[in-house]
Design a protein around this motif. Structure first.
Motif, PDB file in Angstrom:
ATOM      1  N   VAL A 285       9.976   3.621   1.844  1.00 46.75           N
ATOM      2  CA  VAL A 285       9.399   3.907   0.521  1.00 46.75           C
ATOM      3  C   VAL A 285       9.456   2.657  -0.358  1.00 46.75           C
ATOM      4  O   VAL A 285       8.464   2.273  -0.993  1.00 46.75           O
ATOM      5  CB  VAL A 285      10.157   5.063  -0.164  1.00 46.75           C
ATOM      6  CG1 VAL A 285       9.593   5.299  -1.568  1.00 46.75           C
ATOM      7  CG2 VAL A 285      10.080   6.330   0.667  1.00 46.75           C
ATOM      8  N   ILE A 286      10.584   2.014  -0.386  1.00 43.84           N
ATOM      9  CA  ILE A 286      10.756   0.849  -1.254  1.00 43.84           C
ATOM     10  C   ILE A 286       9.939  -0.338  -0.748  1.00 43.84           C
ATOM     11  O   ILE A 286       9.385  -1.113  -1.544  1.00 43.84           O
ATOM     12  CB  ILE A 286      12.263   0.511  -1.363  1.00 43.84           C
ATOM     13  CG1 ILE A 286      12.982   1.648  -2.117  1.00 43.84           C
ATOM     14  CG2 ILE A 286      12.481  -0.817  -2.071  1.00 43.84           C
ATOM     15  CD1 ILE A 286      14.478   1.522  -2.181  1.00 43.84           C
ATOM     16  N   TYR A 287       9.796  -0.452   0.569  1.00 45.51           N
ATOM     17  CA  TYR A 287       8.963  -1.523   1.129  1.00 45.51           C
ATOM     18  C   TYR A 287       7.507  -1.345   0.691  1.00 45.51           C
ATOM     19  O   TYR A 287       6.852  -2.301   0.266  1.00 45.51           O
ATOM     20  CB  TYR A 287       9.065  -1.524   2.654  1.00 45.51           C
ATOM     21  CG  TYR A 287       8.177  -2.545   3.309  1.00 45.51           C
ATOM     22  CD1 TYR A 287       8.557  -3.884   3.425  1.00 45.51           C
ATOM     23  CD2 TYR A 287       6.918  -2.175   3.823  1.00 45.51           C
ATOM     24  CE1 TYR A 287       7.726  -4.821   4.015  1.00 45.51           C
ATOM     25  CE2 TYR A 287       6.075  -3.101   4.408  1.00 45.51           C
ATOM     26  CZ  TYR A 287       6.490  -4.424   4.497  1.00 45.51           C
ATOM     27  OH  TYR A 287       5.657  -5.359   5.083  1.00 45.51           O
ATOM     28  N   ASP A 288       7.002  -0.110   0.809  1.00 46.20           N
ATOM     29  CA  ASP A 288       5.620   0.174   0.395  1.00 46.20           C
ATOM     30  C   ASP A 288       5.427  -0.099  -1.096  1.00 46.20           C
ATOM     31  O   ASP A 288       4.384  -0.629  -1.527  1.00 46.20           O
ATOM     32  CB  ASP A 288       5.257   1.626   0.701  1.00 46.20           C
ATOM     33  CG  ASP A 288       5.087   1.890   2.193  1.00 46.20           C
ATOM     34  OD1 ASP A 288       5.016   0.902   2.958  1.00 46.20           O
ATOM     35  OD2 ASP A 288       5.038   3.080   2.589  1.00 46.20           O
ATOM     36  N   ALA A 289       6.420   0.271  -1.890  1.00 40.80           N
ATOM     37  CA  ALA A 289       6.326   0.063  -3.338  1.00 40.80           C
ATOM     38  C   ALA A 289       6.282  -1.429  -3.673  1.00 40.80           C
ATOM     39  O   ALA A 289       5.532  -1.855  -4.563  1.00 40.80           O
ATOM     40  CB  ALA A 289       7.514   0.724  -4.034  1.00 40.80           C
ATOM     41  N   LEU A 290       7.051  -2.228  -2.940  1.00 39.71           N
ATOM     42  CA  LEU A 290       7.069  -3.664  -3.190  1.00 39.71           C
ATOM     43  C   LEU A 290       5.719  -4.300  -2.847  1.00 39.71           C
ATOM     44  O   LEU A 290       5.221  -5.163  -3.583  1.00 39.71           O
ATOM     45  CB  LEU A 290       8.196  -4.321  -2.396  1.00 39.71           C
ATOM     46  CG  LEU A 290       8.399  -5.833  -2.606  1.00 39.71           C
ATOM     47  CD1 LEU A 290       8.651  -6.140  -4.077  1.00 39.71           C
ATOM     48  CD2 LEU A 290       9.551  -6.340  -1.732  1.00 39.71           C
ATOM     49  N   GLN A 291       5.144  -3.848  -1.743  1.00 44.86           N
ATOM     50  CA  GLN A 291       3.832  -4.376  -1.361  1.00 44.86           C
ATOM     51  C   GLN A 291       2.769  -3.994  -2.393  1.00 44.86           C
ATOM     52  O   GLN A 291       1.888  -4.801  -2.728  1.00 44.86           O
ATOM     53  CB  GLN A 291       3.438  -3.841   0.029  1.00 44.86           C
ATOM     54  CG  GLN A 291       4.400  -4.235   1.156  1.00 44.86           C
ATOM     55  CD  GLN A 291       4.719  -5.726   1.144  1.00 44.86           C
ATOM     56  OE1 GLN A 291       3.817  -6.581   1.147  1.00 44.86           O
ATOM     57  NE2 GLN A 291       6.012  -6.040   1.165  1.00 44.86           N
ATOM     58  N   TYR A 292       2.843  -2.762  -2.879  1.00 44.50           N
ATOM     59  CA  TYR A 292       1.898  -2.312  -3.913  1.00 44.50           C
ATOM     60  C   TYR A 292       2.045  -3.169  -5.172  1.00 44.50           C
ATOM     61  O   TYR A 292       1.048  -3.606  -5.770  1.00 44.50           O
ATOM     62  CB  TYR A 292       2.144  -0.832  -4.231  1.00 44.50           C
ATOM     63  CG  TYR A 292       1.295  -0.312  -5.360  1.00 44.50           C
ATOM     64  CD1 TYR A 292       0.058   0.266  -5.105  1.00 44.50           C
ATOM     65  CD2 TYR A 292       1.717  -0.405  -6.690  1.00 44.50           C
ATOM     66  CE1 TYR A 292      -0.748   0.728  -6.146  1.00 44.50           C
ATOM     67  CE2 TYR A 292       0.931   0.056  -7.724  1.00 44.50           C
ATOM     68  CZ  TYR A 292      -0.308   0.622  -7.452  1.00 44.50           C
ATOM     69  OH  TYR A 292      -1.108   1.068  -8.493  1.00 44.50           O
TER      70      TYR A 292
END
Length: 411
Positions: A285-292
């Motif tokens: 979840v946090i990885y996806d948020a960082l990419q966004y």
């Protein structure tokens, strides 16, 4: 705020003040003496002059009798002599009475007595003196101070450091008689606590401003129920008011309702939230948020994580994974100021697992002791960033060691 700590510190101040006053011994008053010889009593100026005048009058009376002024009137001459004796005795009795009221003469006095006026108007001089505080004077009060600090939730090592600093400042201090001891002690306490609190100061606003053009990733860690999610919303509100764009990662997939809770705050603030289903891998979840956030050139990503006890090995390992996959620029530990030594222990354990960058202490407005804030700053050697002082989004105070110390000692 800090009511119990204020009370404990005031008790120490009173204890040391008592020690100083007990050690303070004023100089003895000069002793008043009388001699039978009338000439000795004349030595004190105006008062002596009164007796001298009486003696002269008597002498003149006697001389007048010889010259025939009083003829040979034996009765008048006898009356004049009697008046001289009576007046002199009354003067001596008056001075003795005044002296007895002020202070009885010491029979054991070894120094030569000082002569004063017959009417006793001169009072004993009380000179300003000094008391030098030594280790023996400080031993008892400092032991009381250490106990008071421990009772106020300071960790033992931190209490020892504060006591050592106070001792070093007070040892050898010259305290003038009449000067308020409390002001001396309070200054030493202020300096000692300020030294601990200001050892690691970090300006959150300057850090974010210094990374312009990059997405700043800030992860929040701590246990459930300490106000972590609310603190994320408060920080997001602060960042938005300072002109930054913000994204929130709902990384607490472990606790039921945690995702919905952070979503409610984000909706109120008009902030985008990146979320997965409950039970999902929080690192993903946090990885996806960082990419966004990077793709949309967002200034700051705030990542929520599962509240976990510091003793839960699996959840701590999961936290390490999150920080490894999406390395945060800051890791902020959140806990309650009212938790006391428990908060200190948790901060130490979290700092060992994922080195924290700083701390947010919530519920400071309800803290009567203040020891947790002082101890966490010292034990973790990491700064306190903010204090939570209420439930509103604006109830977030930027840490200022001078403000903190002032709050401890204000009336």
């Amino acid at each position: 705020m800090f009511g119990k700590l204020k009370e404990k510190l005031a008790s120490f101040t009173r204890s040391l003040d008592k020690t100083v006053e007990e050690k303070t011994v004023p100089l003895d008053e000069p002793e008043i003496v009388f001699e039978d010889d009338a000439d000795a009593a004349v030595a004190d100026g105006a008062d002596g002059a009164a007796v001298e005048d009486i003696a002269k009058d008597a002498a003149g009376t006697a001389e007048g009798a010889d010259s025939g002024v009083l003829k040979s009137d034996a009765e008048k001459e006898s009356a004049a002599n009697a008046a001289l004796i009576k007046d002199t005795a009354e003067i001596k009795d008056a001075v003795i009475g005044q002296k007895d009221q002020e202070k009885a003469p010491s029979a054991a006095a070894e120094s030569k007595p000082e002569k004063v006026g017959l009417f006793g108007k001169a009072k004993a001089l009380i000179f300003d003196g000094e008391v030098i505080l030594d280790d023996k004077d400080l031993e008892g009060p400092l032991m009381e101070l250490e106990i008071a600090l421990l009772e106020s939730d300071l960790a033992l090592s931190v209490a020892d450091a504060v006591v050592a600093s106070v001792k070093e400042q007070l040892r050898g201090t010259r305290k003038r008689i009449g000067k308020n001891t409390g002001s001396i002690v309070e200054e030493a306490l202020r300096n000692a606590i300020f030294e601990v609190m200001s050892a690691n100061v970090f300006d959150f606003d300057e850090f974010v401003a210094g990374r312009a053009g990059k997405t700043v990733h800030i992860a929040f860690v701590g246990i459930n129920g300490t106000g972590k999610t609310t603190s994320i919303a408060k920080v997001a509100n602060r960042l938005q008011k300072n002109g930054y764009s913000v994204v929130i990662a709902a990384g607490d997939t472990f606790r039921a309702g945690a995702i919905d809770q952070i979503q409610i705050h984000a909706d109120r603030l008009g902030i985008k939230t990146i979320r997965h289903q409950e039970g999902s891998d929080p690192a993903a979840v946090i990885y996806d948020a960082l990419q966004y956030a990077k793709a949309h050139k967002t200034n700051v990503l705030l990542s929520d994580t599962a509240g976990r006890m510091h003793t839960n090995v699996n959840l701590m390992a999961q936290l390490e994974k999150i920080c490894r996959v999406s390395t945060p620029d800051l890791i902020i530990f959140v806990d309650e100021a009212t938790a006391g030594n428990d908060a200190v222990e948790r901060a130490s354990q979290f700092n060992a697992a994922v080195p924290i960058s700083g701390t947010i202490l919530t519920k400071l407005d309800a803290d009567s002791k203040g020891g947790a804030a002082i101890s966490i700053a010292s034990i973790t050697q990491k700064p306190i960033l903010f204090f939570g002082v209420g439930q509103e989004y604006d109830d977030l105070l930027k840490f200022d060691p001078e403000w903190f110390v002032q709050k401890i000692f204000e009336d």
